[in-house]
Design an enzyme around this catalytic site. Structure first.
Site, PDB file in Angstrom:
ATOM      1  N   HIS A   1      50.071 -59.169  -3.664  1.00 53.57           N
ATOM      2  CA  HIS A   1      49.291 -60.266  -4.231  1.00 53.57           C
ATOM      3  C   HIS A   1      50.226 -61.361  -4.735  1.00 53.57           C
ATOM      4  O   HIS A   1      51.121 -61.082  -5.547  1.00 53.57           O
ATOM      5  CB  HIS A   1      48.411 -59.745  -5.378  1.00 53.57           C
ATOM      6  CG  HIS A   1      47.156 -59.100  -4.908  1.00 53.57           C
ATOM      7  ND1 HIS A   1      46.023 -59.049  -5.676  1.00 53.57           N
ATOM      8  CD2 HIS A   1      46.841 -58.487  -3.734  1.00 53.57           C
ATOM      9  CE1 HIS A   1      45.056 -58.428  -5.001  1.00 53.57           C
ATOM     10  NE2 HIS A   1      45.543 -58.075  -3.825  1.00 53.57           N
TER      11      HIS A   1
ATOM     12  N   TYR B   1      40.700 -62.434 -13.949  1.00 55.74           N
ATOM     13  CA  TYR B   1      40.620 -62.124 -15.386  1.00 55.74           C
ATOM     14  C   TYR B   1      39.703 -63.167 -16.010  1.00 55.74           C
ATOM     15  O   TYR B   1      39.986 -64.361 -15.928  1.00 55.74           O
ATOM     16  CB  TYR B   1      42.002 -62.224 -16.026  1.00 55.74           C
ATOM     17  CG  TYR B   1      42.980 -61.144 -15.617  1.00 55.74           C
ATOM     18  CD1 TYR B   1      43.706 -61.240 -14.432  1.00 55.74           C
ATOM     19  CD2 TYR B   1      43.175 -60.027 -16.421  1.00 55.74           C
ATOM     20  CE1 TYR B   1      44.600 -60.248 -14.052  1.00 55.74           C
ATOM     21  CE2 TYR B   1      44.081 -59.025 -16.052  1.00 55.74           C
ATOM     22  CZ  TYR B   1      44.774 -59.156 -14.860  1.00 55.74           C
ATOM     23  OH  TYR B   1      45.665 -58.171 -14.498  1.00 55.74           O
TER      24      TYR B   1
ATOM     25  N   PRO C   1      45.583 -52.645 -21.410  1.00 59.77           N
ATOM     26  CA  PRO C   1      45.835 -52.766 -19.961  1.00 59.77           C
ATOM     27  C   PRO C   1      45.686 -54.195 -19.419  1.00 59.77           C
ATOM     28  O   PRO C   1      45.971 -54.445 -18.266  1.00 59.77           O
ATOM     29  CB  PRO C   1      44.806 -51.832 -19.333  1.00 59.77           C
ATOM     30  CG  PRO C   1      43.845 -51.498 -20.391  1.00 59.77           C
ATOM     31  CD  PRO C   1      44.465 -51.783 -21.709  1.00 59.77           C
TER      32      PRO C   1
ATOM     33  N   LYS D   1      50.713 -53.643 -17.723  1.00 63.46           N
ATOM     34  CA  LYS D   1      52.094 -53.302 -18.077  1.00 63.46           C
ATOM     35  C   LYS D   1      52.327 -51.809 -18.298  1.00 63.46           C
ATOM     36  O   LYS D   1      53.477 -51.356 -18.241  1.00 63.46           O
ATOM     37  CB  LYS D   1      52.497 -54.050 -19.361  1.00 63.46           C
ATOM     38  CG  LYS D   1      52.645 -55.533 -19.161  1.00 63.46           C
ATOM     39  CD  LYS D   1      53.784 -55.875 -18.220  1.00 63.46           C
ATOM     40  CE  LYS D   1      53.640 -57.268 -17.644  1.00 63.46           C
ATOM     41  NZ  LYS D   1      53.844 -57.290 -16.189  1.00 63.46           N
TER      42      LYS D   1
ATOM     43  N   TYR E   1      53.737 -61.768 -16.058  1.00 61.18           N
ATOM     44  CA  TYR E   1      52.807 -60.919 -15.302  1.00 61.18           C
ATOM     45  C   TYR E   1      53.526 -60.172 -14.178  1.00 61.18           C
ATOM     46  O   TYR E   1      53.297 -58.983 -13.978  1.00 61.18           O
ATOM     47  CB  TYR E   1      51.664 -61.756 -14.709  1.00 61.18           C
ATOM     48  CG  TYR E   1      50.531 -60.906 -14.154  1.00 61.18           C
ATOM     49  CD1 TYR E   1      50.521 -60.510 -12.818  1.00 61.18           C
ATOM     50  CD2 TYR E   1      49.490 -60.482 -14.972  1.00 61.18           C
ATOM     51  CE1 TYR E   1      49.497 -59.714 -12.302  1.00 61.18           C
ATOM     52  CE2 TYR E   1      48.462 -59.688 -14.471  1.00 61.18           C
ATOM     53  CZ  TYR E   1      48.478 -59.306 -13.135  1.00 61.18           C
ATOM     54  OH  TYR E   1      47.477 -58.509 -12.643  1.00 61.18           O
TER      55      TYR E   1
HETATM   56  P1  FAS Z   1      50.717 -40.245 -18.776  1.00 56.17           P
HETATM   57  O1  FAS Z   1      49.813 -40.170 -19.958  1.00 56.17           O
HETATM   58  O2  FAS Z   1      50.219 -40.815 -17.503  1.00 56.17           O
HETATM   59  O3  FAS Z   1      51.263 -38.780 -18.408  1.00 56.17           O
HETATM   60  C1  FAS Z   1      51.623 -37.878 -19.437  1.00 56.17           C
HETATM   61  C2  FAS Z   1      51.427 -36.471 -18.872  1.00 56.17           C
HETATM   62  O4  FAS Z   1      51.885 -35.531 -19.854  1.00 56.17           O
HETATM   63  C3  FAS Z   1      49.961 -36.150 -18.602  1.00 56.17           C
HETATM   64  O5  FAS Z   1      49.815 -35.631 -17.298  1.00 56.17           O
HETATM   65  C4  FAS Z   1      49.609 -35.114 -19.664  1.00 56.17           C
HETATM   66  O6  FAS Z   1      48.679 -34.158 -19.213  1.00 56.17           O
HETATM   67  C5  FAS Z   1      50.952 -34.464 -19.929  1.00 56.17           C
HETATM   68  N1  FAS Z   1      51.051 -33.842 -21.255  1.00 56.17           N
HETATM   69  C6  FAS Z   1      50.566 -34.299 -22.433  1.00 56.17           C
HETATM   70  N2  FAS Z   1      50.873 -33.436 -23.433  1.00 56.17           N
HETATM   71  C7  FAS Z   1      51.585 -32.409 -22.864  1.00 56.17           C
HETATM   72  C8  FAS Z   1      52.183 -31.224 -23.365  1.00 56.17           C
HETATM   73  N3  FAS Z   1      52.109 -30.913 -24.671  1.00 56.17           N
HETATM   74  N4  FAS Z   1      52.819 -30.399 -22.497  1.00 56.17           N
HETATM   75  C9  FAS Z   1      52.917 -30.724 -21.174  1.00 56.17           C
HETATM   76  N5  FAS Z   1      52.361 -31.846 -20.624  1.00 56.17           N
HETATM   77  C10 FAS Z   1      51.707 -32.671 -21.473  1.00 56.17           C
HETATM   78  N6  FAS Z   1      48.034 -49.025 -17.278  1.00 56.17           N
HETATM   79  C11 FAS Z   1      47.981 -50.121 -16.487  1.00 56.17           C
HETATM   80  O7  FAS Z   1      49.031 -50.713 -16.194  1.00 56.17           O
HETATM   81  N7  FAS Z   1      46.764 -50.578 -16.011  1.00 56.17           N
HETATM   82  C12 FAS Z   1      45.588 -49.911 -16.281  1.00 56.17           C
HETATM   83  O8  FAS Z   1      44.526 -50.312 -15.839  1.00 56.17           O
HETATM   84  C13 FAS Z   1      45.613 -48.769 -17.082  1.00 56.17           C
HETATM   85  N8  FAS Z   1      44.458 -48.071 -17.343  1.00 56.17           N
HETATM   86  C14 FAS Z   1      44.519 -46.963 -18.152  1.00 56.17           C
HETATM   87  C15 FAS Z   1      43.354 -46.223 -18.472  1.00 56.17           C
HETATM   88  C16 FAS Z   1      43.417 -45.103 -19.308  1.00 56.17           C
HETATM   89  C17 FAS Z   1      42.160 -44.327 -19.634  1.00 56.17           C
HETATM   90  C18 FAS Z   1      44.647 -44.703 -19.861  1.00 56.17           C
HETATM   91  C19 FAS Z   1      44.731 -43.511 -20.792  1.00 56.17           C
HETATM   92  C20 FAS Z   1      45.801 -45.422 -19.549  1.00 56.17           C
HETATM   93  C21 FAS Z   1      45.755 -46.548 -18.682  1.00 56.17           C
HETATM   94  N9  FAS Z   1      46.889 -47.274 -18.352  1.00 56.17           N
HETATM   95  C22 FAS Z   1      46.862 -48.365 -17.562  1.00 56.17           C
HETATM   96  C23 FAS Z   1      48.158 -46.891 -18.839  1.00 56.17           C
HETATM   97  C24 FAS Z   1      48.658 -45.769 -17.954  1.00 56.17           C
HETATM   98  O9  FAS Z   1      48.675 -46.196 -16.625  1.00 56.17           O
HETATM   99  C25 FAS Z   1      49.976 -45.350 -18.502  1.00 56.17           C
HETATM  100  O10 FAS Z   1      50.790 -46.461 -18.831  1.00 56.17           O
HETATM  101  C26 FAS Z   1      50.723 -44.440 -17.583  1.00 56.17           C
HETATM  102  O11 FAS Z   1      49.886 -43.371 -17.237  1.00 56.17           O
HETATM  103  C27 FAS Z   1      51.979 -43.989 -18.319  1.00 56.17           C
HETATM  104  O12 FAS Z   1      52.493 -42.927 -17.624  1.00 56.17           O
HETATM  105  P2  FAS Z   1      53.185 -41.706 -18.424  1.00 56.17           P
HETATM  106  O13 FAS Z   1      54.090 -42.262 -19.433  1.00 56.17           O
HETATM  107  O14 FAS Z   1      53.682 -40.792 -17.369  1.00 56.17           O
HETATM  108  O15 FAS Z   1      52.004 -41.036 -19.277  1.00 56.17           O
HETATM  109  C1  PHB Z   2      43.365 -51.940 -12.363  1.00 56.88           C
HETATM  110  O1  PHB Z   2      43.198 -52.248 -11.158  1.00 56.88           O
HETATM  111  O2  PHB Z   2      43.066 -50.818 -12.816  1.00 56.88           O
HETATM  112  C2  PHB Z   2      43.945 -52.964 -13.307  1.00 56.88           C
HETATM  113  C3  PHB Z   2      44.525 -54.107 -12.769  1.00 56.88           C
HETATM  114  C4  PHB Z   2      45.076 -55.045 -13.627  1.00 56.88           C
HETATM  115  C5  PHB Z   2      45.016 -54.832 -14.998  1.00 56.88           C
HETATM  116  C6  PHB Z   2      44.436 -53.674 -15.526  1.00 56.88           C
HETATM  117  C7  PHB Z   2      43.888 -52.743 -14.667  1.00 56.88           C
HETATM  118  O3  PHB Z   2      45.538 -55.770 -15.846  1.00 56.88           O
END
Ligand code: FAS
Ligand code: PHB
Length: 415
Positions: free
Chosen positions: A74, A203, A295, A299, A387
């Protein structure tokens, strides 16, 4: 059962899996311990936009083939104010940089596949993970799996276990400092197998609230609307979501919007959060274990990847060159980048969302700032360079600059 590895990694999200794969490519042994099942981890719907730096790390890890085949490049995004759209030319404003639309679900799948193909030590459903002797020279991790107790001796522990993990709380309360802002709303997200309403992300700041039109492919759309934290998913049937999206994204987008049944629907809270330092003894935090961003700025996943790139290089430098300088500097360098991403994510959220306590003056400030961005190429360039992802060099300058500023001198490192 007892075993030894060089790096014990807690968490099989993008941070833990990418770190493990980058270390493997460099010949460094690790084990990944994940609390949840593989199907649970692979079923999570999370981020959708990858910065170029994240793509390059996935290429270095040898897991970018499907990304290059299916990912969507994009070169711009659109902003909307009360339904009127205008474009930010990311590519033109950043000297040719872009973002790639490729779901985190796919990134996680690709990383798990490559781990299992090489018979990597990747343990799902590992419970009661506990970190020990982090301040000594012989840390170890214990956990339960398959009805057995396990003990892993290691040189270092990487806490990649997210916001609710066990790693951050393993840093003594007297040393750990945290900074938090909880937003008074959440995002209701919907995934549907319908073509996106536009070829780029939209957005939207609307008087009813924020909306985002995103996608996973040319046949799968991802949409979000801002909702009060009190909202219940059962109060949002698909038809109500599509109607609200059409209103908030405006008539131009609505005319191209295809409605269809949701295949996933969820409400997530929004917060800004940073924990300092990101290192304590032999424990290094990376990703959501150390920081959370709303989100809006896309980032979260990308910050996790940049932490992992810094940490992988520091560990490789330790094992290959017997140098600990990068490990010593990890927390300050990572935090310099984290705080810049926190600022952008907070700013972009404040600009585009409707705050419950917002008075008419505050609304005028949002309208005026969006109007200024629309009119000013310089203002658009500021948004664009944040961005697509700030160059790592900004972070280095940031950490050096902070160290020269006494009021920030202790930020990023234990006193
Ligand atoms: P994660 O949380 O992905 O992974 C951590 C892992 O550790 C998980 O699998 C968990 O099960 C495991 N864990 C936890 N406790 C443990 C323990 N005690 N023992 C062993 N394992 C354990 N970011 C964006 O950029 N755009 C988005 O749209 C976006 N949407 C999101 C929506 C939601 C609902 C959430 C919660 C986050 C969102 N994020 C988004 C942010 C997300 O993408 C995170 O930044 C990303 O998953 C970070 O990755 P990790 O640091 O690996 O953490
Ligand atoms: C998504 O596609 O999940 C998404 C994209 C851009 C954002 C947040 C979420 O800023």
């Amino acid at each position: 059962m007892r075993r030894r590895t060089q790096v014990a990694i807690i968490g099989a999200g993008p941070a833990g899996l990418l770190l493990s794969q980058l270390l493997h490519v460099a010949g460094i042994d690790s084990i990944v311990l994940e609390r949840r099942s593989q199907s649970y981890v692979e079923g999570r719907i999370r981020a959708g936009v990858l910065e170029q730096g994240t793509v390059e790390l996935l290429e270095r890890a040898g897991v970018a083939d499907r990304l290059h085949r299916d990912g969507l490049q994009h070169h711009g995004i659109r902003l909307a104010l009360d339904g009127e759209l205008f474009r930010i030319d990311l590519h033109g404003l950043t000297g040719g940089r872009a973002v790639t639309v490729y779901g985190q679900t796919e990134v996680t799948h690709d990383l798990i596949q490559v781990h299992q193909a090489r018979g990597a030590a990747l343990v799902f459903e590992a419970s009661d993970v506990a970190l020990h002797d982090l301040e000594g020279k012989a840390p170890f991790v214990t956990y339960q799996a398959d009805g057995e107790s396990h003990h892993v001796d290691c040189d270092y522990v990487a806490g990649c276990d997210g916001y609710h993990g066990v790693s951050r709380p393993s840093i003594p309360a007297g040393i750990l400092r945290s900074f938090e802002k909880v937003y008074p709303f959440g995002w209701l997200g919907i995934l549907a197998d319908v073509p996106p309403c536009d070829d780029e992300l939209i957005y939207s700041n609307h008087r009813n609230g924020f909306a985002l039109a995103s996608m996973r492919s040319l046949t799968r759309s991802r949409y979000y609307i801002q909702v009060p934290l009190t909202e219940k998913l059962e109060d949002w049937p698909d038809t109500r979501i599509w109607d609200e999206l059409s209103l908030r994204l405006g008539p131009e987008a609505a005319a191209r919007m295809t409605h269809g049944p949701s295949i996933e629907k969820s409400i997530a809270p929004l917060r800004s959060f940073v924990a300092e330092p990101m290192r304590h003894g032999r424990l290094f935090l990376a990703g959501d274990a150390a920081h959370i961003v709303p989100p809006t700025g896309a980032k979260g996943l990308n910050l996790a990847a940049s932490d992992v790139g810094l940490l992988a290089d520091a560990l490789i430098s330790h094992y290959r060159e017997n140098s600990d300088a990068a490990l010593e500097g990890y927390s300050a360098r990572a935090l310099a980048r984290v705080w810049m991403a926190e600022r952008f994510s907070w700013w972009f959220t404040s600009l585009t969302h409707r705050f419950p306590d917002m008075d008419d003056f505050a609304r005028h400030m949002q309208v005026a700032e969006l109007g200024y961005i629309r009119a000013s190429r310089q203002a658009q360039a500021v948004l664009a360079e944040n961005y697509v992802g700030l160059p790592l060099a900004y972070s280095a300058r940031g950490s050096e600059a902070r160290q020269g500023m006494p009021e920030f001198a202790n930020m990023g490192e234990a006193g």
